[in-house]
Design a protein around this motif. Structure first.
Motif, PDB file in Angstrom:
ATOM      1  N   TYR B  95     -71.369 -31.265   7.054  1.00  0.00           N
ATOM      2  CA  TYR B  95     -71.691 -30.306   6.002  1.00  0.00           C
ATOM      3  C   TYR B  95     -70.510 -29.377   5.712  1.00  0.00           C
ATOM      4  N   GLY B  96     -69.700 -29.078   6.757  1.00  0.00           N
ATOM      5  CA  GLY B  96     -68.512 -28.255   6.567  1.00  0.00           C
ATOM      6  C   GLY B  96     -67.529 -28.932   5.628  1.00  0.00           C
ATOM      7  N   VAL B  97     -67.292 -30.223   5.867  1.00  0.00           N
ATOM      8  CA  VAL B  97     -66.357 -30.981   5.021  1.00  0.00           C
ATOM      9  C   VAL B  97     -66.900 -31.058   3.594  1.00  0.00           C
ATOM     10  N   VAL B  98     -68.232 -31.307   3.466  1.00  0.00           N
ATOM     11  CA  VAL B  98     -68.838 -31.389   2.132  1.00  0.00           C
ATOM     12  C   VAL B  98     -68.686 -30.057   1.409  1.00  0.00           C
ATOM     13  N   ASP B  99     -68.920 -28.928   2.127  1.00  0.00           N
ATOM     14  CA  ASP B  99     -68.794 -27.606   1.508  1.00  0.00           C
ATOM     15  C   ASP B  99     -67.360 -27.346   1.050  1.00  0.00           C
ATOM     16  N   LEU B 100     -66.386 -27.777   1.858  1.00  0.00           N
ATOM     17  CA  LEU B 100     -64.978 -27.604   1.480  1.00  0.00           C
ATOM     18  C   LEU B 100     -64.669 -28.427   0.232  1.00  0.00           C
ATOM     19  N   LEU B 101     -65.118 -29.666   0.220  1.00  0.00           N
ATOM     20  CA  LEU B 101     -64.863 -30.559  -0.914  1.00  0.00           C
ATOM     21  C   LEU B 101     -65.607 -30.105  -2.169  1.00  0.00           C
ATOM     22  N   SER B 102     -66.578 -29.202  -2.007  1.00  0.00           N
ATOM     23  CA  SER B 102     -67.327 -28.704  -3.170  1.00  0.00           C
ATOM     24  C   SER B 102     -66.533 -27.673  -3.953  1.00  0.00           C
ATOM     25  N   CYS B 103     -65.556 -27.015  -3.291  1.00  0.00           N
ATOM     26  CA  CYS B 103     -64.794 -26.000  -4.028  1.00  0.00           C
ATOM     27  C   CYS B 103     -63.308 -26.355  -4.156  1.00  0.00           C
ATOM     28  N   LEU B 104     -62.740 -27.012  -3.151  1.00  0.00           N
ATOM     29  CA  LEU B 104     -61.303 -27.289  -3.164  1.00  0.00           C
ATOM     30  C   LEU B 104     -60.847 -28.089  -4.387  1.00  0.00           C
ATOM     31  N   PRO B 105     -61.488 -29.270  -4.697  1.00  0.00           N
ATOM     32  CA  PRO B 105     -60.980 -30.064  -5.828  1.00  0.00           C
ATOM     33  C   PRO B 105     -60.991 -29.293  -7.142  1.00  0.00           C
ATOM     34  N   ALA B 106     -61.977 -28.386  -7.295  1.00  0.00           N
ATOM     35  CA  ALA B 106     -62.076 -27.621  -8.536  1.00  0.00           C
ATOM     36  C   ALA B 106     -60.783 -26.849  -8.790  1.00  0.00           C
ATOM     37  N   TYR B 107     -60.228 -26.230  -7.709  1.00  0.00           N
ATOM     38  CA  TYR B 107     -58.996 -25.449  -7.880  1.00  0.00           C
ATOM     39  C   TYR B 107     -57.854 -26.340  -8.322  1.00  0.00           C
ATOM     40  N   VAL B 108     -57.728 -27.503  -7.657  1.00  0.00           N
ATOM     41  CA  VAL B 108     -56.641 -28.432  -8.011  1.00  0.00           C
ATOM     42  C   VAL B 108     -56.796 -28.863  -9.465  1.00  0.00           C
ATOM     43  N   VAL B 109     -58.037 -29.191  -9.846  1.00  0.00           N
ATOM     44  CA  VAL B 109     -58.299 -29.655 -11.208  1.00  0.00           C
ATOM     45  C   VAL B 109     -57.995 -28.551 -12.218  1.00  0.00           C
ATOM     46  N   LEU B 110     -58.475 -27.338 -11.935  1.00  0.00           N
ATOM     47  CA  LEU B 110     -58.272 -26.229 -12.858  1.00  0.00           C
ATOM     48  C   LEU B 110     -56.792 -25.887 -12.963  1.00  0.00           C
ATOM     49  N   PHE B 111     -56.045 -26.143 -11.887  1.00  0.00           N
ATOM     50  CA  PHE B 111     -54.615 -25.892 -11.877  1.00  0.00           C
ATOM     51  C   PHE B 111     -53.894 -26.894 -12.776  1.00  0.00           C
ATOM     52  N   PHE B 112     -54.241 -28.193 -12.585  1.00  0.00           N
ATOM     53  CA  PHE B 112     -53.563 -29.240 -13.364  1.00  0.00           C
ATOM     54  C   PHE B 112     -54.111 -29.339 -14.789  1.00  0.00           C
ATOM     55  N   GLY B 113     -55.333 -28.853 -14.998  1.00  0.00           N
ATOM     56  CA  GLY B 113     -55.937 -28.948 -16.321  1.00  0.00           C
ATOM     57  C   GLY B 113     -56.590 -30.291 -16.546  1.00  0.00           C
ATOM     58  N   ALA B 114     -57.313 -30.394 -17.654  1.00  0.00           N
ATOM     59  CA  ALA B 114     -58.062 -31.613 -17.961  1.00  0.00           C
ATOM     60  C   ALA B 114     -57.187 -32.657 -18.648  1.00  0.00           C
ATOM     61  N   SER B 115     -55.866 -32.334 -18.762  1.00  0.00           N
ATOM     62  CA  SER B 115     -54.990 -33.224 -19.532  1.00  0.00           C
ATOM     63  C   SER B 115     -54.827 -34.585 -18.872  1.00  0.00           C
ATOM     64  N   SER B 116     -54.434 -34.603 -17.620  1.00  0.00           N
ATOM     65  CA  SER B 116     -54.151 -35.875 -16.948  1.00  0.00           C
ATOM     66  C   SER B 116     -55.476 -36.509 -16.502  1.00  0.00           C
ATOM     67  N   ALA B 117     -55.972 -37.373 -17.331  1.00  0.00           N
ATOM     68  CA  ALA B 117     -57.326 -37.884 -17.126  1.00  0.00           C
ATOM     69  C   ALA B 117     -57.398 -38.907 -15.996  1.00  0.00           C
ATOM     70  N   PHE B 118     -56.293 -39.629 -15.775  1.00  0.00           N
ATOM     71  CA  PHE B 118     -56.353 -40.683 -14.770  1.00  0.00           C
ATOM     72  C   PHE B 118     -55.534 -40.335 -13.528  1.00  0.00           C
ATOM     73  N   GLY B 119     -55.605 -41.183 -12.520  1.00  0.00           N
ATOM     74  CA  GLY B 119     -54.814 -40.982 -11.315  1.00  0.00           C
ATOM     75  C   GLY B 119     -55.478 -40.050 -10.331  1.00  0.00           C
ATOM     76  N   VAL B 120     -54.655 -39.364  -9.548  1.00  0.00           N
ATOM     77  CA  VAL B 120     -55.149 -38.534  -8.450  1.00  0.00           C
ATOM     78  C   VAL B 120     -56.035 -37.401  -8.960  1.00  0.00           C
ATOM     79  N   VAL B 121     -55.601 -36.738 -10.051  1.00  0.00           N
ATOM     80  CA  VAL B 121     -56.364 -35.601 -10.576  1.00  0.00           C
ATOM     81  C   VAL B 121     -57.750 -36.061 -11.016  1.00  0.00           C
ATOM     82  N   ARG B 122     -57.802 -37.224 -11.671  1.00  0.00           N
ATOM     83  CA  ARG B 122     -59.089 -37.777 -12.108  1.00  0.00           C
ATOM     84  C   ARG B 122     -60.014 -37.992 -10.900  1.00  0.00           C
ATOM     85  N   ALA B 123     -59.433 -38.527  -9.816  1.00  0.00           N
ATOM     86  CA  ALA B 123     -60.218 -38.744  -8.599  1.00  0.00           C
ATOM     87  C   ALA B 123     -60.747 -37.417  -8.064  1.00  0.00           C
TER      88      ALA B 123
END
Lengths: 280, 280, 280, 280
Positions: B95-123
């Motif tokens: 549950y700790g890992v799930v909770d971390l994964l619930s907020c961490l990717p959002a920051y990376v995504v919001l940082f890179f923006g919705a522009s790069s639709a494919f690849g690592v950011v998309r994942a």
């Protein structure tokens, strides 16, 4: 000296027999697990061989792996014949034939090469897929399902008969109704019966569909009737398993005659009549 | 003064721990309900982000909502670490890992923006969907299903093995029969096995269908065999649940004669007639 | 004279109430059967109105039939208000609203005519289909199913949650894998989740299918996992019904206190402790 | 002399009656098996007649076989009338009509020839397929399923009613939502209800699919609700069969104390310990 040699061979044979044929010893279990992996990977190799894109690139690796697995299965087969107490009985048994078919086609295929894709060689290549049947011998609990099916064999037959009856009648009706449409796929009764079975079992591929209002109405009736009929076999196996479980549950043995399977409130053994109060 | 502060902090931590980790108190329940709604809405936002038409219009609102939910989940995660008696154990738990994964990717995504639709950011964007796993912790009765599945684990494995066995053999046969047709979709054994599994489980997409009479006949046999095999696991779990239920009903013994299996509302033993009130 | 009139009216009202609201008397049963036929035929009329080909020919007959059924339902509604002991309670009840919606939309539709096919009138026309809900009140045993569902409500919720969890995770994976294909139908996560639910429940329309090897592999895993999860709710309702039946089966009442539902081997009443031997 | 002749005829008639109508004697069983094979092969012949490719080549053989089977069924029908103790009752019974329809259409068809493929002759040709109903009389255990279905008739009716209710409401909604799309297949309510039933029963042909987001959402809800409803009838029949089984197991009472519910192999009463051999 010679007798000693013979004895040593005999003892080796006996030890090998325990590993290969029995699964009780740690080595026997390890042998089973390794063999299961070999079978699984070997099937994967045969499957991948047929994929068009992959075959070109990895064909060399797949060929080598196939050689290795064929070697393993050949050694296993020869060892089984050597170890077995009744070699002839093993060879002619179901598992003996499966073991032979697991290695023999590979040699024929490897001899003729992958060039002749169709005909006898193609059939032999695919025969290697039946290695999956080797697994039955090594998976615990596989007989539980087989037992359950065999015990309710008669009822399952009746159920299949019910489905076929419904499918033949509904298929004929659909052929009569839909067969006159210009672009119909109901071109023959066998195809219509296939449509009926695919519908009753709720598979519903959609390669054949009713085009007329009446055809759709008959289809609806057929599906709903099938639903009522299909609820029955589910009940058959469920009730069968509940009965098996109940017998397990009342597992106290009679202190006098050792019979199992008494009802939970039994005070006297139902077979010898002696008191069962000691067990509490 | 400092000790008092520490004590106050300690008491606050303890109270927070009760709210966040336990669901017994009214506040704990309210926290659970609010969090469930946040998870559900957050998943809806991520889902809607991927819809082409909607995204253009509502993208701004969805972005803001996403920020809010990410904030909530981040605060929740940090509070959980702070409150937990064994923070390291929580962080490394499922549950700790799930909770971390619930907020961490959002920051990376919001940082890179919705522009790069494919690849690592998309994942990473899609990784936010796994917030749904946070729900498991908050839905009562989710373990009931998990328990039921775990208890009949072995039998389910055997059942999957039976389906795979049937699918491998039927798939190979279908590949042999249908693979030679000009416009066949049975181009490899993996595809044919996929067809067999889709048919046996009665899904029946219809993207691959038999074209020959023989292929349709094998398909029919395969579906009917699958039906007989599939009736078994249904029975397994049913009988398992009936057993669990029976144990619930019959666990108290009579204090006088020790007979088990009384109905839940029994006040007197049904065998010796003595009162059973002591047990409550 | 006036009082007599009033009494006569009152007695008529009471007799009508017995016929319309209760189903015990022969007239009450007849009323129920006639009404069921009216509802069924009325729905058939509304259904046939939407069929393109038939409408042109039979539209006049359908219109007349629709007038007749609307008249019947209007009279029934007014009689129910007049007969009911608590008219306001009836009007605001679920069945009262359904009865109103069974006749009201027809007037609006007949007033505006069949010309304006779309918009509010179209919605009102279709609202007449909800007359089917009137049936619930008149079909014996409909509550048995409702009861069964309500009793295992919690467990069914958990089961739906399990399916949604699986569908969200598998749908996201499928979107990630298949979304990059050129002619993909996995264009958004909502569509992918729809695909996952359609697959897990074994419906399998085939409008969306996996195109890649990996997509097919994930689909196979998803279907098989769904199978294991779906076996559970079947078991839930089955075990629930078996329990209900068992309580029915041990239906002997205690000769002293009249409590039902004793276990089959009970010698003493579990509620009052008196002997139950008389019953044999 | 004449009386002796009459007696001989009478005895022959009685012996034939035992063979044809009863299945207890070895000859009666053999007669049943031969007839089952004849029915099965005869149906196969009628099915193959409709296949386009095969008909040209094998039509002569199929015609001869059809003559043979028609002859056998005609002789069987005449013998049954002659043997039967109440010929009129047999002729007007369900099996009598089925037996007549098994041979009569063949003569009409053979008279008119295979030329006129459509119309009345075509219907008569297909009527021969109903020979499959002759089988019901000869398959042991077919009544078990029929009994099970008849016993839970009421509950199955309620279940069908529940499916229809759900299908009518969901179908109307789908017609309202999807009917406005340009290339929709939801052109009328009957078609939409057909779609709903095909979806709820998890058949899912895919000839009609939702095109809008909202349509897909309603479809998902409908499928999941259908799942909850469908779990019920499965449970109904299962619990019915478990009850039948239990009654089988536990019907003998102890001759001394009268306790019921002994296991089938019990020799002594489990409650008083006295012998139970009298019952056999």
């Amino acid at each position: 000296m010679l007798t000693e040699d013979k004895n040593q061979t005999e003892s080796l044979r006996e030890r090998l027999r325990l590993i290969i044929f029995e699964a009780e010893t740690p080595r026997g279990k390890a042998f089973d697990v390794v063999l299961l992996w070999c079978i699984g990977l070997s099937i994967l190799v045969v499957m991948l061989e047929t994929v068009k894109g992959l075959d070109a690139e990895y064909s060399r690796i797949l060929l080598i792996l196939e050689w290795i697995f064929t070697g393993i299965f050949t050694i296993e087969y020869l060892l089984r014949i050597w170890c077995s107490r009744k070699p002839l009985k093993y060879i002619t048994s179901f598992y003996g034939v499966v073991d032979l078919l697991s290695c023999l086609p590979a040699y024929v295929v490897l001899f003729f090469g992958a060039s002749s894709a169709f005909g006898v060689v193609r059939a032999l290549r695919l025969l290697r897929m039946f290695r999956v049947l080797k697994m039955v011998n090594h998976v615990k609990g596989a007989e539980v399902i087989l037992h359950g099916l065999v015990r309710s064999k008669e009822k399952i037959t009746v159920f299949f008969f019910a489905i076929l009856l419904l499918a033949v009648i509904a298929g004929t009706l659909m052929y009569y109704i839909e067969g006159r449409q210009p672009d119909t796929s109901f071109t023959s009764i066998p195809k219509s019966v296939y449509y009926a079975i695919v519908s009753i079992t709720t598979v519903g591929y959609g390669d054949m569909v009713a085009q007329t209002e009446l055809g759709r109405f008959i289809t609806t009736l057929m599906i709903l009737t099938g639903y009522a009929v299909i609820a029955v076999p589910t009940g058959i196996v469920t009730s069968e398993m509940i009965r098996m479980q109940e017998t397990d549950k009342t597992s106290d043995a009679c202190p006098s005659c050792g019979v199992h399977g008494h009802l939970p409130d039994a005070k006297f053994c139902r077979r010898c009549g002696s008191s069962m109060d000691e067990r509490r």
